[in-house]
Design a protein around this motif. Structure first.
Motif, PDB file in Angstrom:
ATOM      1  N   PHE A   1       0.826  -1.205   0.000  1.00 54.08           N
ATOM      2  CA  PHE A   1       0.000   0.000   0.000  1.00 54.08           C
ATOM      3  C   PHE A   1       0.867   1.264   0.000  1.00 54.08           C
ATOM      4  CE2 PHE A   1      -1.611   3.317   2.904  1.00 54.08           C
ATOM      5  CZ  PHE A   1      -2.682   3.792   2.156  1.00 54.08           C
ATOM      6  N   SER A   2       1.883   1.286   0.848  1.00 59.07           N
ATOM      7  CA  SER A   2       2.744   2.472   0.946  1.00 59.07           C
ATOM      8  C   SER A   2       3.532   2.685  -0.335  1.00 59.07           C
ATOM      9  CB  SER A   2       3.692   2.329   2.142  1.00 59.07           C
ATOM     10  OG  SER A   2       2.974   2.136   3.347  1.00 59.07           O
ATOM     11  N   VAL A   3       4.072   1.592  -0.892  1.00 55.11           N
ATOM     12  CA  VAL A   3       4.862   1.706  -2.126  1.00 55.11           C
ATOM     13  C   VAL A   3       3.982   2.155  -3.295  1.00 55.11           C
ATOM     14  CG1 VAL A   3       6.150   0.400  -3.865  1.00 55.11           C
ATOM     15  CG2 VAL A   3       6.618   0.044  -1.431  1.00 55.11           C
ATOM     16  N   LEU A   4       2.831   1.496  -3.489  1.00 53.76           N
ATOM     17  CA  LEU A   4       1.959   1.851  -4.606  1.00 53.76           C
ATOM     18  C   LEU A   4       1.416   3.273  -4.472  1.00 53.76           C
ATOM     19  CD1 LEU A   4      -0.079  -1.447  -5.189  1.00 53.76           C
ATOM     20  CD2 LEU A   4       1.869  -0.544  -6.491  1.00 53.76           C
ATOM     21  N   THR A   5       1.125   3.694  -3.252  1.00 55.89           N
ATOM     22  CA  THR A   5       0.650   5.059  -3.052  1.00 55.89           C
ATOM     23  C   THR A   5       1.711   6.063  -3.490  1.00 55.89           C
ATOM     24  OG1 THR A   5      -0.806   4.465  -1.217  1.00 55.89           O
ATOM     25  CG2 THR A   5      -0.077   6.744  -1.340  1.00 55.89           C
ATOM     26  N   VAL A   6       2.959   5.821  -3.112  1.00 56.55           N
ATOM     27  CA  VAL A   6       4.048   6.722  -3.509  1.00 56.55           C
ATOM     28  C   VAL A   6       4.217   6.704  -5.025  1.00 56.55           C
ATOM     29  CG1 VAL A   6       6.527   7.128  -3.364  1.00 56.55           C
ATOM     30  CG2 VAL A   6       5.243   6.542  -1.302  1.00 56.55           C
ATOM     31  N   VAL A   7       4.186   5.514  -5.614  1.00 55.70           N
ATOM     32  CA  VAL A   7       4.375   5.401  -7.070  1.00 55.70           C
ATOM     33  C   VAL A   7       3.256   6.126  -7.818  1.00 55.70           C
ATOM     34  CG1 VAL A   7       4.394   3.793  -9.016  1.00 55.70           C
ATOM     35  CG2 VAL A   7       5.679   3.255  -6.925  1.00 55.70           C
ATOM     36  N   PHE A   8       2.003   5.859  -7.449  1.00 59.06           N
ATOM     37  CA  PHE A   8       0.869   6.471  -8.148  1.00 59.06           C
ATOM     38  C   PHE A   8       0.844   7.986  -7.962  1.00 59.06           C
ATOM     39  CE2 PHE A   8      -1.680   2.294  -7.635  1.00 59.06           C
ATOM     40  CZ  PHE A   8      -0.987   1.755  -8.699  1.00 59.06           C
ATOM     41  N   THR A   9       1.064   8.451  -6.748  1.00 58.49           N
ATOM     42  CA  THR A   9       1.008   9.903  -6.497  1.00 58.49           C
ATOM     43  C   THR A   9       2.147  10.626  -7.211  1.00 58.49           C
ATOM     44  OG1 THR A   9       2.199   9.579  -4.402  1.00 58.49           O
ATOM     45  CG2 THR A   9      -0.197   9.721  -4.302  1.00 58.49           C
ATOM     46  N   VAL A  10       3.318  10.005  -7.245  1.00 50.19           N
ATOM     47  CA  VAL A  10       4.464  10.643  -7.923  1.00 50.19           C
ATOM     48  C   VAL A  10       4.231  10.696  -9.433  1.00 50.19           C
ATOM     49  CG1 VAL A  10       6.903  10.367  -8.512  1.00 50.19           C
ATOM     50  CG2 VAL A  10       6.158  10.136  -6.140  1.00 50.19           C
ATOM     51  N   ILE A  11       3.772   9.571  -9.996  1.00 52.03           N
ATOM     52  CA  ILE A  11       3.557   9.547 -11.450  1.00 52.03           C
ATOM     53  C   ILE A  11       2.477  10.550 -11.861  1.00 52.03           C
ATOM     54  CG2 ILE A  11       2.690   8.139 -13.359  1.00 52.03           C
ATOM     55  CD1 ILE A  11       4.029   5.730 -12.060  1.00 52.03           C
ATOM     56  N   ILE A  12       1.326  10.503 -11.171  1.00 46.74           N
ATOM     57  CA  ILE A  12       0.230  11.410 -11.521  1.00 46.74           C
ATOM     58  C   ILE A  12       0.627  12.855 -11.244  1.00 46.74           C
ATOM     59  CG2 ILE A  12      -2.137  12.083 -10.937  1.00 46.74           C
ATOM     60  CD1 ILE A  12      -2.721   9.139 -10.404  1.00 46.74           C
ATOM     61  N   GLY A  13       1.256  13.088 -10.102  1.00 49.97           N
ATOM     62  CA  GLY A  13       1.683  14.451  -9.772  1.00 49.97           C
ATOM     63  C   GLY A  13       2.685  14.994 -10.766  1.00 49.97           C
ATOM     64  N   MET A  14       3.612  14.154 -11.200  1.00 52.56           N
ATOM     65  CA  MET A  14       4.637  14.577 -12.152  1.00 52.56           C
ATOM     66  C   MET A  14       4.032  14.879 -13.522  1.00 52.56           C
ATOM     67  SD  MET A  14       8.185  12.538 -12.966  1.00 52.56           S
ATOM     68  CE  MET A  14       8.523  12.301 -11.215  1.00 52.56           C
ATOM     69  N   VAL A  15       3.136  13.998 -13.981  1.00 53.44           N
ATOM     70  CA  VAL A  15       2.504  14.209 -15.296  1.00 53.44           C
ATOM     71  C   VAL A  15       1.657  15.478 -15.294  1.00 53.44           C
ATOM     72  CG1 VAL A  15       0.817  13.276 -16.922  1.00 53.44           C
ATOM     73  CG2 VAL A  15       2.542  11.767 -15.911  1.00 53.44           C
ATOM     74  N   LEU A  16       0.847  15.665 -14.246  1.00 55.24           N
ATOM     75  CA  LEU A  16      -0.014  16.843 -14.166  1.00 55.24           C
ATOM     76  C   LEU A  16       0.801  18.123 -14.024  1.00 55.24           C
ATOM     77  CD1 LEU A  16      -2.908  15.527 -11.893  1.00 55.24           C
ATOM     78  CD2 LEU A  16      -2.940  15.895 -14.368  1.00 55.24           C
ATOM     79  N   ALA A  17       1.924  18.045 -13.313  1.00 63.03           N
ATOM     80  CA  ALA A  17       2.785  19.228 -13.180  1.00 63.03           C
ATOM     81  C   ALA A  17       3.354  19.630 -14.531  1.00 63.03           C
ATOM     82  CB  ALA A  17       3.909  18.935 -12.183  1.00 63.03           C
ATOM     83  N   CYS A  18       3.741  18.642 -15.319  1.00 64.20           N
ATOM     84  CA  CYS A  18       4.268  18.947 -16.661  1.00 64.20           C
ATOM     85  C   CYS A  18       3.179  19.550 -17.553  1.00 64.20           C
ATOM     86  CB  CYS A  18       4.823  17.672 -17.300  1.00 64.20           C
ATOM     87  SG  CYS A  18       6.316  17.044 -16.492  1.00 64.20           S
ATOM     88  N   ILE A  19       1.938  19.031 -17.389  1.00 58.60           N
ATOM     89  CA  ILE A  19       0.848  19.533 -18.231  1.00 58.60           C
ATOM     90  C   ILE A  19       0.518  20.983 -17.887  1.00 58.60           C
ATOM     91  CG2 ILE A  19      -1.611  19.264 -18.745  1.00 58.60           C
ATOM     92  CD1 ILE A  19      -1.225  16.243 -18.463  1.00 58.60           C
ATOM     93  N   VAL A  20       0.366  21.279 -16.576  1.00 56.60           N
ATOM     94  CA  VAL A  20      -0.020  22.642 -16.197  1.00 56.60           C
ATOM     95  C   VAL A  20       1.121  23.631 -16.370  1.00 56.60           C
ATOM     96  CG1 VAL A  20      -1.788  21.828 -14.589  1.00 56.60           C
ATOM     97  CG2 VAL A  20       0.539  22.237 -13.753  1.00 56.60           C
TER      98      VAL A  20
END
Length: 516
Positions: A289-308
């Protein structure tokens, strides 16, 4: 010279006053320390002694004057961080539980204070008088004797009765007795022969005797009613019945007392199948749970940051505001909203899935779907934080790198995977470790969303498929069906502390590497 003498005398008076005040504080401190120690609260006694004694020394001695400025902060750390940690670790090596919370002397005191009603029962009546006074009348059905008191108030603890016929006026109804039941239960009726009676029911008084008699030499309790003997079992922390040969029998008396059990609680975690199996499953799920949460939040956060941050995108400010909103809303509100959305019967998510695909997933009953739901909700709660971090870090990446890659004919995806991701991951590593440690102990999410359910079957302790170690520990401590096993919970909490402490050290090491 005279003025210097006056200053010296004044300074001496101030010093004497300071020492007298310090002595009074220490005397009060020793008094409270003695009270706590006598009640078996050894850790609190030691903590109070250290804090007050060190404080008096620091604020009265000029040799350690500089420590006065850091003393409040240090004591704050001792009280709110170090002491709870030491107390938790200490409890992990005891049998402290819902039935074993008292020190030995206190447990003996509670057991020896238990009473039972014996002998003849006397019917009683109350005859109200003026000024909240009344007359108590007792009647023996065996000897047909009547005993009557003088004028009595409900605040009286002892009432003397004489043999006399009951008054002729009307006695009080049962409602009156019920209204004053507490006062009557605290009242002792003394008969002419010296026999003491207490209220045994709403209609009767009877003789009251101590249930147990304690033998301090043999550490045994003797039941005055049945004659059974109970001996203190230092291994389990209970007075346990023994036979004539001193062999242990099954019956135990509650409350028990706290005893040291060594590493038994830690051994139980890995040897008791009813604890070992759920512990290992929950530990693996906690890490996943902890690993997947970090992976998902980092990937989504990184992609959205690049988009905005994309220059060609219009209305970037609006998108940024909307994407950061989940971070602005209190987490517990978002969790409760998602709990309603995922409701299996009338939740909006199931309604949409049913209309589109004819599906109605049982999010809260199926272990796999429940875990998926938790990851979805936690990713929603966590991605804005990572997005904000990435938006700041993106500005630190030199634009020359993108211009050079454009000249080499690199695509947008290649720029993202070869330049953006590597340069963002390096400074994000310590924050990712911190995020992992936070989600390792994400109690609020589990407690509000699923409460650890669906439950596992065949476990010794309460355990669920969506429990994290921290919520599993909470359920052991406060939701046990038999007794709240604080010792076992403290043992698991100690293991959690070691794991999270190791992550903290790893984080510090990773941070130093980034600085170097």
């Amino acid at each position: 010279m005279q003025q210097n003498g006056l200053l010296t005398t004044s300074q001496s008076s101030v010093n004497w006053l300071k020492y007298i005040l310090a002595g009074c504080v220490l005397l009060i401190d020793f008094y409270f320390v003695f009270l706590m120690y006598s009640q078996g609260e050894y850790l609190f006694a030691i903590l109070t002694l250290i804090i007050v004694s060190s404080g008096v020394y620091i604020f009265t001695s000029n040799k350690v004057y500089s420590w006065r400025y850091v003393y409040p902060g240090i004591m704050g750390m001792v009280i709110f961080i170090l002491f709870p940690l030491v107390a938790t670790i200490a409890i992990a090596f005891t049998n402290y539980s819902g039935t074993n919370q008292l020190a030995f002397d206190r447990a003996v005191s509670v057991l020896t204070q238990q009473r039972y009603f014996s002998g003849e029962k006397y019917d009683f009546k109350l005859y109200p008088l003026e000024n909240d006074e009344f007359i108590l009348s007792l009647h023996s059905a065996t000897t047909e004797q009547n005993f009557v008191s003088e004028k009595v108030k409900f605040t009286d603890n002892q009432v003397t009765l004489i043999e006399k016929d009951a008054p002729n006026n009307t006695p009080a109804p049962l409602k009156f007795v019920i209204q004053n039941r507490n006062s009557l239960q605290n009242m002792t009726a003394l008969l002419p022969n010296g026999e003491e009676l207490r209220m045994s029911s709403l209609r009767q008084f009877a003789q009251q005797q101590h249930t147990y008699k304690f033998d301090d030499i043999n550490k045994t309790l003797i039941n005055n009613r049945t004659g059974k003997t109970y001996k203190a079992n230092e291994e389990i922390g209970f007075f346990q019945e023994i036979d004539d040969n001193g062999q242990w029998l099954a019956q135990k008396l509650e409350p028990g007392f706290t005893v040291s059990t060594g590493i038994k609680n830690f051994v139980r975690i890995f040897e008791d199948e009813g604890i070992q199996k759920p512990f290992i499953q929950i530990f693996i799920w906690t890490v996943v749970f902890s690993v997947l949460t970090v992976v998902f939040t980092v990937i989504i956060g990184m992609v959205l940051a690049c988009i905005v941050q994309w220059e060609a995108l219009k209305g970037k400010a609006i998108y940024r505001l909307l994407l950061i909103l989940p971070y602005a809303v209190p987490a517990f509100i978002s969790i409760l909203v998602f709990k309603g959305l995922f409701n299996q019967s009338f939740g909006e998510i199931n309604m949409i899935l049913h209309h589109l695909f004819g599906l109605q997933p049982e999010w809260f009953n199926d272990p796999f779907l429940a875990k998926m739901m938790i990851l979805i909700v936690n990713t929603w709660l966590g991605y804005p934080y990572m997005m904000i971090l990435c938006m700041g870090l993106l500005k630190a990446i030199p634009q020359d790198l993108y211009e050079a890659s454009a000249m080499d004919g690199a695509s947008v995806i290649q720029n993202f995977t070869k330049i953006t991701v590597p340069l963002l991951l390096k400074p994000l590593t310590p924050l990712m470790i911190a995020s992992f440690a936070f989600n390792f102990n994400n109690f609020v999410l589990i407690q509000l969303l699923t409460n650890g359910r669906p439950d596992m079957i065949g476990t010794t302790t309460p355990a669920g498929y969506t429990d994290l170690l921290v919520s599993y520990t909470y359920r052991i401590a406060f939701e046990g069906s038999g007794s709240q096993d604080f010792g076992l919970a403290a043992a698991i909490a100690t293991i959690i502390f070691l794991l999270v402490g190791g992550l903290a050290l790893l984080n510090i090491k990773a941070s130093k590497m980034k600085l170097d």
